[in-house]
Design a protein around this motif. Structure first.
Motif, PDB file in Angstrom:
ATOM      1  N   LYS A 105       0.850  -1.194   0.000  1.00 45.52           N
ATOM      2  CA  LYS A 105       0.000   0.000   0.000  1.00 45.52           C
ATOM      3  C   LYS A 105       0.885   1.244   0.000  1.00 45.52           C
ATOM      4  CE  LYS A 105      -3.909  -2.217   1.988  1.00 45.52           C
ATOM      5  NZ  LYS A 105      -5.267  -1.964   2.017  1.00 45.52           N
ATOM      6  N   PRO A 106       0.366   2.379  -0.461  1.00 45.14           N
ATOM      7  CA  PRO A 106       1.185   3.601  -0.478  1.00 45.14           C
ATOM      8  C   PRO A 106       1.775   3.895   0.906  1.00 45.14           C
ATOM      9  CG  PRO A 106      -0.855   3.942  -1.673  1.00 45.14           C
ATOM     10  CD  PRO A 106      -0.969   2.596  -1.002  1.00 45.14           C
ATOM     11  N   GLY A 107       3.069   4.150   0.923  1.00 41.79           N
ATOM     12  CA  GLY A 107       3.760   4.468   2.170  1.00 41.79           C
ATOM     13  C   GLY A 107       4.297   3.263   2.917  1.00 41.79           C
ATOM     14  N   TYR A 108       4.068   2.056   2.366  1.00 39.58           N
ATOM     15  CA  TYR A 108       4.526   0.832   3.023  1.00 39.58           C
ATOM     16  C   TYR A 108       5.395   0.022   2.073  1.00 39.58           C
ATOM     17  CZ  TYR A 108       1.339   2.113   6.679  1.00 39.58           C
ATOM     18  OH  TYR A 108       0.717   2.810   7.682  1.00 39.58           O
ATOM     19  N   MET A 109       6.199  -0.873   2.644  1.00 43.01           N
ATOM     20  CA  MET A 109       7.100  -1.681   1.833  1.00 43.01           C
ATOM     21  C   MET A 109       6.345  -2.667   0.946  1.00 43.01           C
ATOM     22  SD  MET A 109      10.437  -2.545   4.167  1.00 43.01           S
ATOM     23  CE  MET A 109       9.667  -2.860   5.754  1.00 43.01           C
ATOM     24  N   THR A 110       7.024  -3.073  -0.112  1.00 37.27           N
ATOM     25  CA  THR A 110       6.510  -4.083  -1.033  1.00 37.27           C
ATOM     26  C   THR A 110       7.140  -5.431  -0.683  1.00 37.27           C
ATOM     27  OG1 THR A 110       8.309  -3.793  -2.621  1.00 37.27           O
ATOM     28  CG2 THR A 110       6.371  -2.337  -2.871  1.00 37.27           C
ATOM     29  N   TRP A 111       6.618  -6.497  -1.286  1.00 36.98           N
ATOM     30  CA  TRP A 111       7.203  -7.816  -1.083  1.00 36.98           C
ATOM     31  C   TRP A 111       8.647  -7.848  -1.583  1.00 36.98           C
ATOM     32  CZ3 TRP A 111       5.388 -10.995   2.268  1.00 36.98           C
ATOM     33  CH2 TRP A 111       4.028 -11.012   2.561  1.00 36.98           C
ATOM     34  N   GLU A 112       8.916  -7.201  -2.700  1.00 30.39           N
ATOM     35  CA  GLU A 112      10.278  -7.173  -3.232  1.00 30.39           C
ATOM     36  C   GLU A 112      11.236  -6.499  -2.247  1.00 30.39           C
ATOM     37  OE1 GLU A 112      12.819  -5.375  -6.993  1.00 30.39           O
ATOM     38  OE2 GLU A 112      10.645  -5.431  -7.129  1.00 30.39           O
ATOM     39  N   GLN A 113      10.810  -5.399  -1.653  1.00 31.82           N
ATOM     40  CA  GLN A 113      11.656  -4.721  -0.675  1.00 31.82           C
ATOM     41  C   GLN A 113      11.899  -5.599   0.554  1.00 31.82           C
ATOM     42  OE1 GLN A 113       9.217  -1.178  -0.409  1.00 31.82           O
ATOM     43  NE2 GLN A 113      10.735   0.014  -1.588  1.00 31.82           N
ATOM     44  N   LEU A 114      10.878  -6.308   0.988  1.00 31.92           N
ATOM     45  CA  LEU A 114      11.043  -7.205   2.133  1.00 31.92           C
ATOM     46  C   LEU A 114      12.032  -8.325   1.815  1.00 31.92           C
ATOM     47  CD1 LEU A 114       7.348  -7.348   3.316  1.00 31.92           C
ATOM     48  CD2 LEU A 114       9.276  -6.393   4.602  1.00 31.92           C
ATOM     49  N   ARG A 115      11.952  -8.869   0.605  1.00 26.24           N
ATOM     50  CA  ARG A 115      12.904  -9.903   0.205  1.00 26.24           C
ATOM     51  C   ARG A 115      14.340  -9.343   0.184  1.00 26.24           C
ATOM     52  NH1 ARG A 115       8.356 -11.795  -2.559  1.00 26.24           N
ATOM     53  NH2 ARG A 115       8.632 -10.473  -4.366  1.00 26.24           N
ATOM     54  N   LYS A 116      14.494  -8.103  -0.241  1.00 24.11           N
ATOM     55  CA  LYS A 116      15.822  -7.478  -0.238  1.00 24.11           C
ATOM     56  C   LYS A 116      16.340  -7.297   1.188  1.00 24.11           C
ATOM     57  CE  LYS A 116      15.512  -5.219  -4.723  1.00 24.11           C
ATOM     58  NZ  LYS A 116      15.402  -3.953  -5.454  1.00 24.11           N
ATOM     59  N   LEU A 117      15.460  -6.952   2.117  1.00 30.47           N
ATOM     60  CA  LEU A 117      15.878  -6.833   3.516  1.00 30.47           C
ATOM     61  C   LEU A 117      16.387  -8.173   4.038  1.00 30.47           C
ATOM     62  CD1 LEU A 117      13.177  -4.528   5.171  1.00 30.47           C
ATOM     63  CD2 LEU A 117      15.526  -3.948   4.539  1.00 30.47           C
ATOM     64  N   VAL A 118      15.679  -9.244   3.701  1.00 26.92           N
ATOM     65  CA  VAL A 118      16.122 -10.576   4.114  1.00 26.92           C
ATOM     66  C   VAL A 118      17.501 -10.853   3.524  1.00 26.92           C
ATOM     67  CG1 VAL A 118      15.672 -13.058   3.881  1.00 26.92           C
ATOM     68  CG2 VAL A 118      13.790 -11.495   4.439  1.00 26.92           C
ATOM     69  N   PHE A 119      17.688 -10.528   2.248  1.00 27.76           N
ATOM     70  CA  PHE A 119      18.986 -10.721   1.588  1.00 27.76           C
ATOM     71  C   PHE A 119      20.096  -9.951   2.299  1.00 27.76           C
ATOM     72  CE2 PHE A 119      22.177  -9.353  -1.493  1.00 27.76           C
ATOM     73  CZ  PHE A 119      22.639 -10.584  -1.948  1.00 27.76           C
ATOM     74  N   LEU A 120      19.763  -8.767   2.820  1.00 26.27           N
ATOM     75  CA  LEU A 120      20.748  -7.937   3.520  1.00 26.27           C
ATOM     76  C   LEU A 120      21.031  -8.430   4.939  1.00 26.27           C
ATOM     77  CD1 LEU A 120      19.557  -4.386   2.401  1.00 26.27           C
ATOM     78  CD2 LEU A 120      21.663  -5.577   1.707  1.00 26.27           C
ATOM     79  N   GLY A 121      20.344  -9.478   5.363  1.00 29.51           N
ATOM     80  CA  GLY A 121      20.576 -10.025   6.693  1.00 29.51           C
ATOM     81  C   GLY A 121      19.675  -9.459   7.773  1.00 29.51           C
ATOM     82  N   MET A 122      18.629  -8.783   7.378  1.00 31.96           N
ATOM     83  CA  MET A 122      17.683  -8.238   8.344  1.00 31.96           C
ATOM     84  C   MET A 122      16.659  -9.318   8.706  1.00 31.96           C
ATOM     85  SD  MET A 122      18.940  -5.208   8.477  1.00 31.96           S
ATOM     86  CE  MET A 122      20.033  -4.232   7.447  1.00 31.96           C
TER      87      MET A 122
END
Length: 162
Positions: A105-122
């Motif tokens: 939703k506007p102003g919130y993360m997307t699934w792609e961004q969440l997957r990138k966070l996981v990749f970054l070790g978050m």
């Protein structure tokens, strides 16, 4: 041992980006956040995930002497756009508690961004499905709110979510 735990909500580029109705208790500017991370790094703090901290509290596992737990609530887009690059720059990690009904939703993360966070070790954690006050839900509604969010995050991100 003393552990510092800090929870963040919205992070803004600067104060000029704020709507007039925004509550200052729930926000921090990117500059303030960076100064905080720089100070924590200078003092020798290391981050651990919420999961690692909880395990240590239960008597299993160990954590560094100067530990900080950084958590981010709701899944705001600013967590990916502003907070994550600063965490990486200062070699810190965070736990992002995401409300699944707000993803994309506007102003919130997307699934792609969440997957990138996981990749970054978050670490990604559940902040419920709808962001309803959990203390006001019936036991059945509470179980559904938490289980559905956790299951969806685990399935879509391919990681174990607590």
């Amino acid at each position: 041992m003393r552990v510092v735990a800090l929870t963040f909500h919205d992070i803004v580029a600067d104060q000029a980006d704020l709507p007039s109705h925004s509550d200052p208790f729930y926000r921090i500017t990117a500059g303030e956040f960076e100064r905080l991370l720089a100070h924590l790094r200078k003092l020798g703090y290391q981050t651990v995930s919420s999961r690692a901290f909880h395990a240590w509290q239960q008597g299993s596992g160990s954590i560094p002497e100067r530990t900080v737990v950084l958590t981010f609530d709701d899944g705001h887009a600013s967590h990916f756009e502003l907070a994550a690059p600063l965490l990486v720059r200062y070699r810190f990690a965070g736990t992002f508690f995401v409300t699944t009904g707000l993803i994309g939703k506007p102003g919130y993360m997307t699934w792609e961004q969440l997957r990138k966070l996981v990749f970054l070790g978050m670490e990604i954690g559940s902040h419920g499905a709808t962001h309803r006050p959990l203390t006001q839900l019936s036991p059945h509604a509470l179980a559904e709110e938490l289980a559905s969010s956790r299951q969806l995050l685990s399935e879509r991100l391919g990681v174990s979510v607590q």
